[in-house]
Design an enzyme around this catalytic site. Structure first.
Site, short mmCIF file in Angstrom:
data_model
loop_
_atom_site.label_atom_id
_atom_site.label_comp_id
_atom_site.label_asym_id
_atom_site.label_seq_id
_atom_site.Cartn_x
_atom_site.Cartn_y
_atom_site.Cartn_z
CB ALA A 104 17.77 -8.04 80.08
CG ASP A 105 12.32 -6.55 78.57
OD1 ASP A 105 12.66 -7.70 78.91
OD2 ASP A 105 11.37 -6.32 77.83
NE ARG A 106 8.62 -10.53 82.00
CZ ARG A 106 7.99 -11.69 82.12
NH1 ARG A 106 8.41 -12.77 81.51
NH2 ARG A 106 6.90 -11.77 82.87
CB THR A 128 8.26 -6.19 70.52
OG1 THR A 128 9.22 -5.17 70.22
CG2 THR A 128 8.07 -7.10 69.32
CB THR A 179 -11.59 -1.87 57.66
OG1 THR A 179 -12.63 -2.30 56.77
CG2 THR A 179 -10.59 -3.00 57.88
N1 LIG Z 1 9.96 8.43 69.79
C1 LIG Z 1 9.36 7.34 69.26
N2 LIG Z 1 9.52 7.05 67.96
C2 LIG Z 1 8.93 5.94 67.41
N3 LIG Z 1 8.17 5.08 68.11
C3 LIG Z 1 7.99 5.33 69.41
C4 LIG Z 1 8.56 6.47 70.06
N4 LIG Z 1 8.21 6.46 71.35
C5 LIG Z 1 7.46 5.37 71.52
N5 LIG Z 1 7.29 4.70 70.36
C6 LIG Z 1 6.48 3.48 70.26
O1 LIG Z 1 7.21 2.52 71.02
C7 LIG Z 1 7.21 1.29 70.32
C8 LIG Z 1 8.44 0.50 70.73
O2 LIG Z 1 8.31 0.36 72.15
P1 LIG Z 1 9.52 -0.26 72.96
O3 LIG Z 1 9.09 -0.38 74.38
O4 LIG Z 1 10.78 0.47 72.66
O5 LIG Z 1 9.60 -1.71 72.29
P2 LIG Z 1 10.70 -2.83 72.50
O6 LIG Z 1 11.33 -2.60 73.86
O7 LIG Z 1 9.92 -4.09 72.41
O8 LIG Z 1 11.69 -2.65 71.37
C9 LIG Z 1 7.19 1.69 68.86
O9 LIG Z 1 6.66 0.63 68.08
C10 LIG Z 1 6.27 2.91 68.88
O10 LIG Z 1 4.91 2.52 68.81
C1 LIG Z 2 8.91 -10.82 76.49
C2 LIG Z 2 10.01 -10.07 75.76
C3 LIG Z 2 10.13 -10.54 74.32
C4 LIG Z 2 9.66 -8.57 75.77
O1 LIG Z 2 10.64 -7.89 75.02
P1 LIG Z 2 10.33 -6.52 74.20
O2 LIG Z 2 8.85 -6.44 73.99
O3 LIG Z 2 10.82 -5.43 75.09
O4 LIG Z 2 11.10 -6.64 72.94
C5 LIG Z 2 11.36 -10.25 76.52
O5 LIG Z 2 11.18 -9.87 77.86
C6 LIG Z 2 11.88 -11.67 76.46
O6 LIG Z 2 12.46 -12.08 75.46
N1 LIG Z 2 11.74 -12.44 77.59
C7 LIG Z 2 12.28 -13.77 77.69
C8 LIG Z 2 11.26 -14.75 78.23
C9 LIG Z 2 10.78 -14.45 79.63
O7 LIG Z 2 10.95 -13.29 80.09
O8 LIG Z 2 10.22 -15.36 80.28
K LIG Z 3 10.48 -3.49 76.80
#
Ligand SMILES: Nc1ncnc2c1ncn2[C@@H]1O[C@H](COP(=O)(O)OP(=O)(O)O)[C@@H](O)[C@H]1O
Ligand SMILES: CC(C)(COP(=O)(O)O)[C@@H](O)C(=O)NCCC(=O)O
Ligand SMILES: [K+]
Length: 251
Positions: A104-106, A128, A179
């Site tokens: 859904a984000d995509r 992530t 490291t």
């Molecule tokens: N205000 C914030 N507080 C903490 N982490 C943040 C913040 N803004 C950005 N980040 C970064 O964004 C990452 C999460 O990105 P996000 O796009 O929300 O991930 P997802 O959609 O996969 O949950 C965190 O791991 C951190 O590195």
């Molecule tokens: C690739 C993702 C895990 C990214 O999600 P996020 O990093 O925002 O947590 C998400 O878009 C997802 O679960 N997609 C499903 C598979 C696909 O888009 O083909």
């Molecule tokens: K995302």
């Protein structure tokens, strides 16, 4: 007013908006709520405005929390909950084998890119996982999924006896002297390089130069390294546009 919930595997961004341009937004860990009451408690601690009896839009890539939003909508919303799905948005052709499986984000990133940047875009969303979306002549052609920066650092930490978790930031040099910098080069600099490599090869498939848009919580890491613009609210705007389209087509 409408409440948006962008549920990612690491964070959930909660946003209140009346116009799809200005967002009052807060970020919580997706692992921190399991019930509608816990979610409501977060909202009441953040928002001064009235957040009850509103329609909600959910972009979720974490199916296990989706029912929380159903309950939330019944108990604290107006009963209207819209889950973003590619096959519910027919203003874009989803030219992939299985549109239903697109995260859904995509979907949100593509909807907003098309509306705000035109028919030829490449969107990279750093979370992530790192996702790459290809919009060519107004058609969604698919893209790519890479491990996110933190996922690589975690994998090195969990997969070895001695490597530590390091601060997530690119190394200013490409020859690490300790490291931490060795890991940052391999996990962050190299991943940015991988994104650049994939994007360069995608651009070869375009007849006109596509716009490059970076978004997501860690887009900041590619600032001044990868061409393109950083648009932090792209996903949220895509959610709002999805909602607007749903409202128009159900009238
Ligand atoms: N205000 C914030 N507080 C903490 N982490 C943040 C913040 N803004 C950005 N980040 C970064 O964004 C990452 C999460 O990105 P996000 O796009 O929300 O991930 P997802 O959609 O996969 O949950 C965190 O791991 C951190 O590195
Ligand atoms: C690739 C993702 C895990 C990214 O999600 P996020 O990093 O925002 O947590 C998400 O878009 C997802 O679960 N997609 C499903 C598979 C696909 O888009 O083909
Ligand atoms: K995302």
């Amino acid at each position: 007013m409408v409440l948006l919930f962008d549920v990612g595997n690491t964070h959930t961004t909660i946003a209140l908006t009346r116009n799809g341009k200005d967002f009052e937004k807060y970020r919580i860990s997706t692992s921190k709520y399991e019930t509608e009451d816990e979610l409501y408690a977060f909202l009441k601690s953040f928002f001064k405005d009235y957040v009850e009896n509103l329609p909600i839009v959910v972009s979720s890539v974490v199916p296990s929390v989706n029912t929380v939003f159903e309950y939330f909508s019944q108990k604290y919303g107006n009963g209207e909950v819209h889950f973003v799905k590619a096959h519910d948005y027919d203003k874009i052709i989803w030219n992939v084998h299985y549109p239903k499986e697109i995260g859904a984000d995509r979907v949100c990133d593509v909807i907003a890119a098309k509306k705000d940047y035109g028919d030829n875009c490449i969107v990279i969303d750093y979370g992530t996982a790192i996702t790459i979306e290809v919009l060519r002549d107004g058609v969604y052609e698919g893209g790519a999924i890479l491990p996110g920066f933190a996922m690589i650092v975690n994998a090195l930490f969990k997969g070895t006896a001695k490597l530590p978790l390091v601060e997530l930031r690119p190394s200013p040099t490409f020859i690490g002297k300790d490291t931490e910098s060795n890991i940052q080069i391999g996990a962050i600099n190299a991943t940015v390089g991988a994104v650049k490599y994939v994007v360069e090869n995608i651009i070869k498939e375009f007849s006109t130069d596509p716009k490059i848009i970076h978004t997501g919580g860690q887009a900041i890491f590619v600032k001044d390294i990868v061409a393109g613009i950083i648009d932090k609210d792209l996903t949220l705007r895509g959610m709002y546009y999805f909602y607007e389209e749903k409202k128009n087509t159900t009238r």
